[in-house]
Each structure stands twice: as structure tokens, then as C-alpha cells.
Design a protein around this motif. Sequence first.
Motif, mmCIF file in Angstrom:
data_model
loop_
_atom_site.group_PDB
_atom_site.id
_atom_site.type_symbol
_atom_site.label_atom_id
_atom_site.label_comp_id
_atom_site.label_asym_id
_atom_site.label_seq_id
_atom_site.Cartn_x
_atom_site.Cartn_y
_atom_site.Cartn_z
ATOM 1 N N GLU A 120 0.828 -1.210 0.000
ATOM 2 C CA GLU A 120 0.000 0.000 0.000
ATOM 3 C C GLU A 120 0.861 1.259 0.000
ATOM 4 O O GLU A 120 0.542 2.238 -0.686
ATOM 5 N N ARG A 124 0.824 4.113 -2.900
ATOM 6 C CA ARG A 124 0.636 5.547 -2.655
ATOM 7 C C ARG A 124 1.831 6.352 -3.149
ATOM 8 O O ARG A 124 1.668 7.446 -3.709
ATOM 9 N N ARG A 128 1.551 9.190 -6.016
ATOM 10 C CA ARG A 128 2.028 10.569 -5.789
ATOM 11 C C ARG A 128 3.092 10.948 -6.817
ATOM 12 O O ARG A 128 3.098 12.069 -7.350
#
Length: 354
Positions: A120, A124, A128
Motif C-alpha cells: 500500500e 501511494r 504521488r
Amino acid sequence: MSEDGDSLARRALKRVGREEEIDDDRLLNLFRNRAELKKAFADLQKSLRLAEERLASQEAATRRAEERFQAIEQLLARPDTGYTALVYFQLRALWRACQERLQAISAELRGRHEERQRREELMRFNQRKQRQLAGLDQQLAQAQDEVEERLERRNALRKEFEGSQQLWAYFRRRRIAEQLAQRQGELESARLRLAELQDRRAAVNAEPWPEFAGLEISAKRDINLRLIAAAQELYLHFTTDELARKARDANLNTVQEMRYGSEAECKVLIGKVREALATLGPSVPAPEAVEARGQLLAQEAEYRSERETVPMASSVARIDVPTLNPASGVRRRVPIEVNVLAEEYWGIYDALIP
């Protein structure tokens, strides 16, 4: 006194002064070396004392081990206590097997949560990064268009300047030259902006994956609740003939303190412990049972603070056993007042994650 005599006297005084300085240096070095030797000697004495203390501690531990070994020999040699010792060590083996099983479950759960959390975090991070790159690509496209536009404007003005070389166009040429210098500055500024954006994009694109920061508190709590659930399931699995309680007593007390009855009774108990140990496989406790019990514990568990990962023992003080009422056919949960956390069943605190 003659000049030669004065010169000799001055040289003699200088030589005496140098010798005194050399003696002072030697004396200073002597005191310095003496202080260093005293310090080294004190360190050696301290190391020697520590070594002697460790040796004495090891000798005492060896004596205690020999005394325990002799006591066990004496117990095994006597008919009335020999079988008691056999039962005692069989129960300790049961305790150790459950402890190892609980630690294996802990390692499995931790690895699973770390892998999921890491996945995870990387997702992320990549999202980003892609957002940053998309924004920079948009800015780069705009900066490139701006550079090309300013380049065209400068080239057009330069062409106009080259076409104004007549003598009568002096003032016009001077005005164009000023504008050309301004256009050139604007072009260099746009090129600098483009280069900065290119460097920023290269830096973002080369950014390494982040280091794993460790499990989150929510993940640690989830793991610990499942471990408590697993410890409860292990207790229920060995609740027949109170093997779980007897294994705990054997883990807490010495063999000399335990009594398990006559020789015949000990033989029966040894057989039961062996049969129980044979049932402890990789599927015990059942993962689905641990999952269901962990969800029940999550509804009851309470923590002393937001940072705590291990629930208060008082909030998980019983084991709910589902039972079926034959008369009504209704399933209900009957609590057993056994607190595996407070009583540290199967060495649970060694498996929990702080």
C-alpha cells in the motif's frame, strides 16, 4: 671582555637554555606517560574484576544446573516419583509446542501485514510520483511552448534589425537593438525555466522507494488480537483433562513441587498428553476460528492509550464458547473465566508485538 668571549658566553647560555627546555619536555612526557599507564592499569583491573564476576556467575549457574540434574536423577530413580517427572516433562513439552505454534502464527501474521502495508505504501508512493510527473510534464509543455514563442519573436526582431542597416535608419536600428536585447533576456529566462523543470522532473523520476517505516498501530493491534484469539483456541483445544492448566502449572513450578497421582494414573496422563501433542499440527488452531474469535475480541478490547498495541487484560478476561441449546435449538456463547493474557498462557507476551 672581548667580542669572542661574549659570543662564546651567549652560545653557552643558549645551549643551557635548550637543554633545560629538553629536560622540561622529557619530564612532561614522563608525567603524561605515567598518567596513561595508570589509566591503562585501572582499565585492566576493571576488566579483570568483570571477568572474575562473570566467571563466578557462570560457576554458580553450572552448580545450579548440576544440582537440578542430580535432583531429576533422584526423582527418576525412585518408583514413586519417576513417573511424576515423566508427566511433568511431557506437560512442559506440550507448553513449549504451543508456545512455538503461537510464535509461528505471530511471524506469519506480521509478515502478511508488513507485505500488505508495504504494498500500500508503494502504491501511494507511485501514485504521488505519477501525479507529480504529470504536473511537471504539463509545466514542461507550457515552458517549451514559451521558449519556442520567444525564440520566434527574437528571430523576427533580429531579422528586422539586420534589414535596418541603412544610414538613415540609425535611430530605428538603435530602438530595435534595445528591443532585441530585451527579447534575448526573455528567451534566456524561458530557457532557464525549462531547464529547471527538466531537472525537477529528473529528480522526481529518480526518487527511490521509501524505507519501510514499520507496522502501523492498527496493524499491530489486529495482529495482537488474533494472537490472543489463537491462545484462547489453543486453550480450548487442550481443555480436555485440564491439560492446558496442567501444562501451565508445570511451566511455573519445579518438578519437585508437582504431583500427578499413582503410577497408573501417571501412565494414563502420559498417554493423553502424547495424544494431545499428536493433534497439534499446522492447522491448529483453525485460521477461520482465529478470525472469528479475533473479531469478537475487537468488539471488547480496550486500551490504556491511543499508542498502546496490547489491550488491557481485564477487557479480554474470558473465553466465549459457542454452544447449542438442544431444547430450543438456539446457539449462544458461554463464557469461560480464563484470561490467557493475564495468566500468560503459552508465553503469549513473547509473541505479541509492542
